[in-house]
Design a protein around this motif. Structure first.
Motif, short mmCIF file in Angstrom:
data_model
loop_
_atom_site.label_atom_id
_atom_site.label_comp_id
_atom_site.label_asym_id
_atom_site.label_seq_id
_atom_site.Cartn_x
_atom_site.Cartn_y
_atom_site.Cartn_z
N UNK A 33 0.84 -1.19 0.00
CA UNK A 33 0.00 0.00 0.00
C UNK A 33 0.88 1.24 0.00
N UNK A 34 0.40 2.29 -0.64
CA UNK A 34 1.23 3.47 -0.84
C UNK A 34 0.49 4.74 -0.41
N UNK A 35 1.22 5.84 -0.40
CA UNK A 35 0.62 7.12 -0.05
C UNK A 35 1.46 8.25 -0.61
N UNK A 36 0.81 9.38 -0.81
CA UNK A 36 1.50 10.61 -1.16
C UNK A 36 0.84 11.74 -0.41
N UNK A 37 1.53 12.86 -0.28
CA UNK A 37 1.03 13.94 0.56
C UNK A 37 1.25 15.30 -0.09
N UNK A 38 0.50 16.27 0.41
CA UNK A 38 0.88 17.67 0.32
C UNK A 38 1.15 18.11 1.75
N UNK A 39 2.35 18.61 2.01
CA UNK A 39 2.72 19.08 3.34
C UNK A 39 3.09 20.55 3.23
N UNK A 54 -7.54 12.02 2.15
CA UNK A 54 -8.42 12.05 0.97
C UNK A 54 -8.25 10.74 0.20
N UNK A 55 -9.35 10.02 0.04
CA UNK A 55 -9.30 8.64 -0.46
C UNK A 55 -9.82 8.56 -1.90
N UNK A 56 -9.04 7.93 -2.74
CA UNK A 56 -9.33 7.81 -4.17
C UNK A 56 -10.54 6.93 -4.46
N UNK A 57 -11.00 7.01 -5.71
CA UNK A 57 -12.05 6.13 -6.20
C UNK A 57 -11.46 4.90 -6.87
N UNK A 58 -12.30 4.19 -7.62
CA UNK A 58 -11.91 2.91 -8.19
C UNK A 58 -10.71 3.01 -9.14
N UNK A 59 -10.61 4.13 -9.86
CA UNK A 59 -9.51 4.28 -10.81
C UNK A 59 -8.17 4.58 -10.19
N UNK A 60 -8.15 4.97 -8.92
CA UNK A 60 -6.94 5.26 -8.14
C UNK A 60 -6.23 6.55 -8.55
N UNK A 64 -3.75 11.42 -6.82
CA UNK A 64 -2.92 12.56 -7.20
C UNK A 64 -3.79 13.80 -7.42
N UNK A 65 -4.94 13.63 -8.05
CA UNK A 65 -5.84 14.76 -8.27
C UNK A 65 -6.29 15.38 -6.96
N UNK A 66 -6.59 14.55 -5.96
CA UNK A 66 -7.02 15.08 -4.67
C UNK A 66 -5.86 15.76 -3.95
N UNK A 67 -4.68 15.16 -3.99
CA UNK A 67 -3.51 15.78 -3.37
C UNK A 67 -3.31 17.18 -3.95
N UNK A 68 -3.33 17.27 -5.28
CA UNK A 68 -3.11 18.56 -5.93
C UNK A 68 -4.32 19.48 -5.77
N UNK A 69 -5.52 18.90 -5.82
CA UNK A 69 -6.74 19.70 -5.72
C UNK A 69 -6.95 20.32 -4.36
N UNK A 70 -6.42 19.69 -3.31
CA UNK A 70 -6.55 20.23 -1.96
C UNK A 70 -5.31 21.00 -1.51
N UNK A 71 -4.27 21.08 -2.36
CA UNK A 71 -3.02 21.69 -1.94
C UNK A 71 -3.20 23.15 -1.53
N UNK A 258 -26.83 20.12 -11.62
CA UNK A 258 -26.25 19.97 -12.94
C UNK A 258 -24.98 19.17 -13.02
N UNK A 259 -24.56 18.58 -11.92
CA UNK A 259 -23.29 17.84 -11.89
C UNK A 259 -23.57 16.34 -11.88
N UNK A 260 -22.85 15.61 -12.73
CA UNK A 260 -22.97 14.15 -12.74
C UNK A 260 -21.87 13.58 -11.84
N UNK A 261 -21.24 12.48 -12.24
CA UNK A 261 -20.26 11.82 -11.38
C UNK A 261 -18.88 12.42 -11.64
N UNK A 262 -18.68 13.66 -11.18
CA UNK A 262 -17.47 14.42 -11.47
C UNK A 262 -16.84 14.86 -10.16
N UNK A 263 -15.78 14.16 -9.77
CA UNK A 263 -15.18 14.41 -8.45
C UNK A 263 -14.62 15.81 -8.30
N UNK A 264 -14.00 16.35 -9.34
CA UNK A 264 -13.35 17.64 -9.20
C UNK A 264 -14.35 18.79 -9.09
N UNK A 265 -15.56 18.59 -9.57
CA UNK A 265 -16.55 19.66 -9.52
C UNK A 265 -17.28 19.76 -8.18
#
Length: 284
Positions: A33-39, A54-60, A64-71, A258-265
């Protein structure tokens, strides 16, 4: 040109790989199991900061998107972001969804996250005995089940568009309900601790595809009652909100127009919720 000494090179490597947008690390307790961070820089200066897992979805890839999106949120709110990575096929059977239900083979994913948090708290000299958790889609599965199992470890939880939900139903077994939770996980539902956790739930009102979330007899996670919480993600999240509210949890439910299954929105809604909770937490 003067070369960096050993200590200087080590300090530079730590600055490059251990702070800001970090490298990907293997978990010491389970290197599968692995992990990455924004510190944020505040941690390098010795300041005490908070933590969001922040926990990823099925595609994993959303790790990285969540790490960068919450930075940016982390930078301005003195909050580190820890994103676990639970690989597909981790026990060699090609399975994609084991982590969503907390246990797969010899892996207890909730305990893996706790060990990652403890390992990183020691690494960065932080007190992360309590942290926030967020997940979307498959990560939304994980986030609300983690909150059910470990409410005492959380200062907030945000649950995004899970395909299936575990209701706090004492008359049905895990994962549909919680009747055998103690036998499976050694944890009883702590209603009082859960009621102290501010909980956010978010889903797009156009997130209506059902092909991936309808459990059929013979499928890996089918059990009686698997589809009873509703046909769509919005219906299932509303059922989860009602189940949590019934035991006294303060749930903020955002249905995003108006949003479908779009994590970043939906991240803006998550950040707004967490910013509010953090401000209130720091005033105490």
């Amino acid at each position: 040109m003067q070369e960096l000494g050993t200590s200087g090179a080590a300090a530079r490597a730590r600055a490059v790989y251990d702070y800001g947008h970090t490298a990907i690390f293997a978990s010491t307790i389970d290197p599968r199991l692995h992990l990455l961070l924004y510190v944020p820089p505040a941690a390098a200066d010795g300041r005490k900061i908070d933590l969001l897992v922040a926990v990823h979805g099925t595609g994993r890839t959303s790790a990285i998107e969540f790490r960068d999106g919450f930075a940016e949120f982390g930078l301005y709110n003195d909050c580190a972001i820890l994103c676990p990575i639970f690989p597909v096929n981790v026990i060699g059977d090609g399975a994609r969804s084991g982590y969503k239900y907390m246990q797969e083979g010899d892996i207890r994913y909730d305990l893996a996250v706790l060990s990652m948090v403890e390992e990183m708290a020691a690494k960065y000299d932080q007190d992360w005995s309590k942290f926030a958790i967020f997940g979307f889609s498959g990560g939304g599965h994980f986030a609300h089940r983690f909150a059910i199992l470990h409410p005492d470890r959380l200062w907030a939880a945000s649950v995004g568009a899970p395909g299936s939900v575990t209701l706090l139903d004492p008359n049905r077994d895990w994962w549909v309900g919680i009747r055998d939770m103690e036998a499976r996980f050694g944890r009883r539902l702590d209603h009082e601790a859960l009621a102290r956790v501010p909980v956010h739930m978010v889903v797009g009102d156009a997130d209506l595809e059902t092909w991936e979330i309808t459990h059929k007899p013979g499928s890996a996670y089918y059990m009686e009652g698997a589809n009873d919480a509703g046909e769509t993600r919005p219906q299932r999240l509303e059922a989860l909100a009602s189940s949590f509210r019934a035991v006294g949890v303060n749930v903020t439910l955002d249905k995003v127009a108006g949003i479908s299954h779009d994590r970043m929105k939906v991240l803006g809604h998550v950040k707004a919720f967490l910013t509010k909770v953090l401000a209130e937490r720091r005033m105490k």
